[in-house]
Design a protein around this motif. Structure first.
Motif, PDB file in Angstrom:
ATOM      1  N   TYR A 105       0.832  -1.206   0.000  1.00  0.00           N
ATOM      2  CA  TYR A 105       0.000   0.000   0.000  1.00  0.00           C
ATOM      3  C   TYR A 105       0.868   1.259   0.000  1.00  0.00           C
ATOM      4  N   LEU A 108       2.465   1.807  -3.420  1.00  0.00           N
ATOM      5  CA  LEU A 108       1.516   2.363  -4.382  1.00  0.00           C
ATOM      6  C   LEU A 108       1.248   3.836  -4.101  1.00  0.00           C
ATOM      7  N   LYS A 111       4.257   5.738  -5.434  1.00  0.00           N
ATOM      8  CA  LYS A 111       4.217   5.857  -6.890  1.00  0.00           C
ATOM      9  C   LYS A 111       3.216   6.922  -7.333  1.00  0.00           C
ATOM     10  N   GLY A 128       4.579   2.728 -14.949  1.00  0.00           N
ATOM     11  CA  GLY A 128       3.862   1.593 -14.393  1.00  0.00           C
ATOM     12  C   GLY A 128       4.400   0.273 -14.885  1.00  0.00           C
TER      13      GLY A 128
END
Length: 236
Positions: A105, A108, A111, A128
């Protein structure tokens, strides 16, 4: 500072002091700026016109900085009523699973935070594609970054540009003067805070593997409060 956390090295103590000082400074600056604006409005019928936007930015910094600090000192709220019903070995496995999910988590989040912030600083967003990707006709690509439109000229709505930061204009604004503070400066806390969160979860994972920590939740504020009330009632 939480009683569950105590830095073991000089470097750890220095980092902890920096984190606590940064959080205290941000909170103090928010309080003073809000107080000054109230006084200016009701006493002098004026205001610090850029104060509201700066306060919002500082609040975002406080939240993003504080979330990783709370992981470190186990100050995040959580419910472990079901977890405590299992034996210690099962609880450790569940703790490892939970920290792995938290690491995914946090990655992400990092990112997404980078992809949002990067254009404002003139950097590239991530594609990605974390593994080589087949384009066809025998061509492969492993490009991590994609071409992104430079938005380094975007500025905040009201926060003035400090003169001592003018040196960045040649790098981020092609030599043009910023009329207001560029957005990439207050927005920088997005990737920085998420990177700290990922780092703290990684530290927690290592501690759980080594048996130094039973899970992500260590303190039980509700139980402690109940014990305090029982103790006071017993004294009465």
């Amino acid at each position: 500072m939480s009683a569950n956390y105590a830095p073991q090295t000089a470097f750890g103590r220095a980092i902890n002091t920096f984190e606590e000082s940064a959080i205290a400074i941000i909170l103090g600056a928010m309080t003073m700026l809000t107080f000054l604006n109230v006084v200016m409005r009701y006493v002098f019928n004026s205001s610090i016109f850029w104060g509201f936007e700066l306060t919002l930015s500082l609040f975002a910094w406080l939240v993003l900085f504080g979330m990783s600090y709370a992981v470190k000192i186990t100050a995040h709220l959580g419910v472990d009523a079901v977890v405590t019903m299992f034996p210690s070995k099962t609880r450790r496995i569940m703790a490892l699973v939970s920290v792995v999910l938290c690491l995914i988590y946090a990655y992400l989040l990092l990112k997404g935070a980078w992809d949002y912030w990067a254009p404002f600083a003139g950097f590239q967003q991530t594609s990605g594609r974390w593994l080589p990707f087949y384009l066809g006709d025998g061509q492969w690509t492993s490009d991590f970054f994609i071409k992104t439109r430079d938005q380094g000229w975007y500025v905040t709505e009201t926060i003035p540009m400090p003169q001592w930061l003018r040196f960045i204009e040649g790098t981020f604004n092609a030599g043009e003067e910023y009329e207001k503070l560029p957005r990439f400066i207050p927005y920088f806390m997005l990737p920085f805070g998420c990177a700290l969160l990922l780092f703290r979860f990684a530290q927690a994972a290592v501690d759980i593997v080594q048996g130094k920590r039973g899970g992500l939740i260590v303190s039980h504020e509700a139980e402690d409060a109940i014990k305090d009330v029982r103790h006071m009632n017993a004294e009465d």
